[in-house]
Design a protein around this motif. Structure first.
Motif, short mmCIF file in Angstrom:
data_model
loop_
_atom_site.label_atom_id
_atom_site.label_comp_id
_atom_site.label_asym_id
_atom_site.label_seq_id
_atom_site.Cartn_x
_atom_site.Cartn_y
_atom_site.Cartn_z
N UNK A 72 40.89 41.64 -97.89
CA UNK A 72 42.12 41.44 -97.17
C UNK A 72 42.54 39.92 -97.61
N UNK A 73 41.72 39.00 -97.05
CA UNK A 73 42.03 37.57 -97.18
C UNK A 73 42.48 37.27 -98.66
N UNK A 74 41.89 37.95 -99.81
CA UNK A 74 42.18 37.58 -101.27
C UNK A 74 43.82 38.07 -101.34
N UNK A 75 43.75 39.66 -101.14
CA UNK A 75 45.36 39.92 -101.11
C UNK A 75 46.41 39.25 -100.57
N UNK A 76 46.20 38.86 -99.14
CA UNK A 76 47.15 38.09 -98.39
C UNK A 76 47.18 36.72 -99.03
N UNK A 77 46.43 35.94 -99.31
CA UNK A 77 46.36 34.85 -99.87
C UNK A 77 47.57 34.82 -101.35
N UNK A 78 47.14 35.81 -101.89
CA UNK A 78 47.97 35.98 -103.00
C UNK A 78 49.39 36.35 -102.62
N UNK A 79 49.63 37.12 -101.74
CA UNK A 79 51.08 37.25 -101.29
C UNK A 79 51.46 35.89 -100.68
N UNK A 80 50.82 34.98 -100.10
CA UNK A 80 51.39 33.65 -99.89
C UNK A 80 51.57 32.90 -101.08
N UNK A 81 50.68 32.82 -101.93
CA UNK A 81 50.86 32.16 -103.13
C UNK A 81 52.25 32.63 -103.85
N UNK A 82 52.59 33.97 -104.15
CA UNK A 82 53.63 34.49 -104.65
C UNK A 82 55.07 33.89 -103.90
N UNK A 133 50.66 19.69 -111.71
CA UNK A 133 49.32 19.90 -110.89
C UNK A 133 49.83 19.43 -109.38
N UNK A 134 50.55 18.34 -109.25
CA UNK A 134 50.85 17.84 -107.94
C UNK A 134 51.69 18.88 -107.05
N UNK A 135 52.36 19.91 -107.72
CA UNK A 135 53.21 20.53 -107.33
C UNK A 135 52.48 21.65 -106.33
N UNK A 136 51.28 21.99 -106.89
CA UNK A 136 50.42 23.00 -106.44
C UNK A 136 50.12 22.54 -104.78
N UNK A 137 49.57 21.91 -104.38
CA UNK A 137 49.17 21.65 -103.15
C UNK A 137 50.25 21.21 -102.33
N UNK A 138 51.55 21.00 -103.21
CA UNK A 138 52.90 20.78 -102.45
C UNK A 138 53.18 22.03 -101.92
N UNK A 139 52.89 23.08 -102.62
CA UNK A 139 53.77 24.41 -102.30
C UNK A 139 52.83 25.37 -101.83
N UNK A 160 55.17 31.16 -101.99
CA UNK A 160 55.25 29.71 -102.43
C UNK A 160 55.56 29.40 -103.66
N UNK A 161 55.27 30.36 -104.87
CA UNK A 161 55.65 29.90 -105.99
C UNK A 161 57.18 30.24 -106.36
N UNK A 162 57.51 31.46 -105.86
CA UNK A 162 59.04 31.80 -105.98
C UNK A 162 59.92 30.59 -105.18
N UNK A 163 59.53 30.21 -103.87
CA UNK A 163 60.18 29.38 -103.38
C UNK A 163 60.22 27.98 -103.88
N UNK A 164 58.97 27.65 -104.78
CA UNK A 164 59.15 26.10 -105.41
C UNK A 164 59.95 26.31 -106.45
N UNK A 165 60.03 27.39 -107.27
CA UNK A 165 60.94 27.48 -108.45
C UNK A 165 62.39 27.34 -107.99
#
Lengths: 303, 299
Positions: free
Chosen positions: A273-283, B119-125, A285-290
């Motif tokens: 559960x923690x893994x899948x939810x973490x990857x959801x958060x990661x996804x 790399x710095x963007x990782x903990x940032x996001x 965050x990645x979309x937001x960052x891009x």
């Protein structure tokens, strides 16, 4: 002429190559001072992220999406994802509505007042985690100061339950509004006084100026600030952990709290559960960052 | 003509009946903002000084007992010590790793820069909670013996705090024009270590100070990652979290937590003040990554 010159210079470059140390030691000299930092990144960030993502797709039998279908099929987790995203949207939007006018005003202040408010905003923006959760309880908890003050005027007042979504939102705003202001203050420096003067020369009203010039120029900056607040709000854990404290699991269900409790109490299913939810958060965050980077590129045209 | 334009513009800007109403609205906004910042702080401060406070608007009486008992509590003192050691180590290690890399990216190998910035963007996001969980899973595979140990917590804190050091140090290097200074040093025949010690470091002091203070502050307040990877490592945020969770309504629990919160707040306040001072009135967090994109746009 130009062709001869460049043709003449090429052999000189070639000649100098053999005098350099061998290829491998050149590589070491070029990278050595950065290797400790890159090792920290590899061991502390990149390696862990790869393992985390990989583990959600692997079980004893090899590649599988079973963990994903199982975790995303559970109502608790769906609710957590929806609540977290809604909380992030609300938090970022409130920060934008209150923060943008404040940023506009602070950016026009004289040096003294500006430094004072920047300092204050900076402190509030850095205040977070358990300390902020406690400050919230001391203010709007069942015997918080503001609660007692309001109750002395309005005896029927009941503060929002400290583990409710409303309470989380109120507590988040304490750092998110100042953060938004700090992030967007530089943008207001982009609006040059000459533009307003030019608009006036063309007999434009203040409203017309903001509609045709001010807002279009500022939009990418404000949008990138909004995106950052949205991303960070979804990832907040400390404040939520502190506020959920006494609720015994009946409070707001958000992704970060679900990850924390999955690891601490859910022995059988917790890691998945923690893994899948973490990857959801990661996804997210990645979309937001891009998107943030793309927006920023547009915004920086004006610098 | 151009000299006359501002003279016309200036009175226009404040003219009209809307001027006073606008002023009043501004004053109200800033008063509200000031109260909004101040009230929770005052509440925490009063909690740390209150004897009993359950019914009245203000505490019934004031005492310094909580401050005395908190500052004499061995558990809390140990937690403070752990937190300070952890934060100091994090700042020191990050400075030691970032300065050579940032320097080398500027003077020798520009290919280091995009790697470090990505790399710095990782903990940032990414949320620190996710980084913590990932580190927990990773260490479970690579080095199970490290789980729950202090070095793993230090590694985690260094990994999330290094971008602050990088942005501050790299900005300082750009401002000082470190490439030319370094070239001048080489021309005079100085060996690399001497260039770093006697040219690079003295010229990027503002960056190192604000970068290491930001790293210190990040580590000092970090809860999610410490809780994930450091079972049994007892820092101030961990102590506060268990205090807030185990609250039984008994007098004293919340008062001691109030004292600890005030102290942590004071530490963060002092750090922020120094950082703001070193950035000469500039906010410490200006759209991070803005400089990066800017430089890439104009190669």
């Amino acid at each position: 002429m130009g062709a001869t010159a460049s043709a003449g210079s090429t052999p000189i470059v070639r000649e100098s190559r053999p005098t350099r140390p061998s290829r491998s030691s050149g590589w070491i000299a070029a990278w050595l001072p950065a290797i400790p930092l890159l090792a920290l990144v590899a061991l502390g960030l990149v390696g862990p992220a790869i393992v985390l993502v990989a583990q959600t797709f692997v079980d004893a039998g090899g590649f599988t999406v079973a963990q994903w279908t199982r975790v995303l099929g559970q109502a608790v987790n769906q609710e957590a994802i929806v609540t977290s995203v809604a909380l992030g949207l609300c938090s970022a939007t409130i920060s934008l509505i209150i923060g943008a006018p404040v940023a506009a005003l602070v950016s026009r202040m004289l040096a003294g007042g500006r430094a004072f408010w920047l300092g204050l905003l900076n402190v509030a923006a850095n205040f977070g985690g358990i300390g902020l959760a406690f400050a919230y309880l001391a203010t709007l908890g069942s015997v918080g100061m503001l609660t007692l003050i309001i109750q002395s005027l309005l005896p029927s007042f009941v503060p929002p339950r400290s583990s409710s979504v409303i309470a989380l939102l109120l507590a988040y705003e304490y750092t998110n509004i100042p953060l938004f202001v700090l992030l967007t203050i530089p943008a207001f420096g982009v609006l040059r006084d000459e533009w307003w003067e030019a608009a006036q020369t063309a007999s434009a009203t203040r409203v017309q100026f903001w509609r045709r010039v001010g807002i279009p120029v500022l939009t990418p900056f404000l949008a990138s600030g909004w995106l950052l607040i949205f991303t960070w709000a979804i990832g907040i854990y400390g404040i939520a952990y502190g506020l959920a404290g006494q609720s015994g699991g009946t409070g707001a269900r958000i992704i970060t709290l679900q990850i924390g409790s999955a690891i601490q109490s859910d022995v059988l299913n917790g890691t998945a559960r923690a893994g899948v939810l973490s990857v959801v958060l990661m996804a997210i965050a990645t979309v937001s960052l891009l998107s943030y980077r793309a927006l920023l590129r547009r915004a920086l045209r004006w610098f | 003509m151009s000299a006359a334009a501002p003279a016309v513009a200036a009175p226009n800007r404040r003219a009209g009946a809307g001027g006073t109403a606008r002023r009043a609205a501004e004053a109200a906004l800033f008063l509200g903002l000031g109260l909004y910042f101040a009230v929770p702080m005052i509440a925490v401060l009063l909690y740390s000084l209150a004897t009993r406070w359950t019914a009245e608007v203000l505490p019934e009486a004031y005492t310094l007992t909580w401050w005395q008992s908190t500052l004499a509590d061995p558990e809390i003192l140990a937690a403070f010590q752990t937190t300070l050691v952890l934060a100091t180590l994090t700042a020191a290690v990050d400075v030691a790793l970032v300065v050579p890399a940032a320097y080398w990216a500027r003077v020798r190998n520009p290919r280091i820069r995009p790697l470090v910035e990505t790399s710095a963007a990782i903990p940032f996001a990414l949320p620190y909670l996710v980084i913590g969980f990932a580190l927990l899973q990773f260490s479970g595979i690579v080095a199970p013996g490290l789980q729950g140990t202090f070095p793993l917590v230090v590694l985690g804190h260094c990994a999330i705090a290094f971008p602050f050091v990088y942005w501050a140090v790299d900005g300082s290097m750009a401002a000082a024009g470190i490439e030319r200074l370094s070239e001048a040093g080489e021309t005079c025949g100085a060996p690399p270590w001497q260039i770093i010690r006697r040219i690079v470091f003295p010229n990027i002091t503002p960056g190192i100070v604000s970068g290491s203070l930001l790293a210190f502050a990040t580590s000092f307040g970090e809860f999610a990652l410490t809780q994930m990877v450091g079972r049994g490592i007892y820092t101030i945020p961990i102590w506060s979290a268990s205090a807030i969770r185990s609250y039984s309504g008994e007098s004293g629990d919340f008062n001691r937590l109030a004292v600890v919160t005030m102290i942590s707040f004071f530490v963060l306040f002092v750090l922020s003040a120094i950082v703001v001072y070193f950035n000469r009135g500039q906010a410490a967090r200006l759209l991070p990554g803005a400089a990066t994109v800017d430089k890439r746009e104009q190669p």
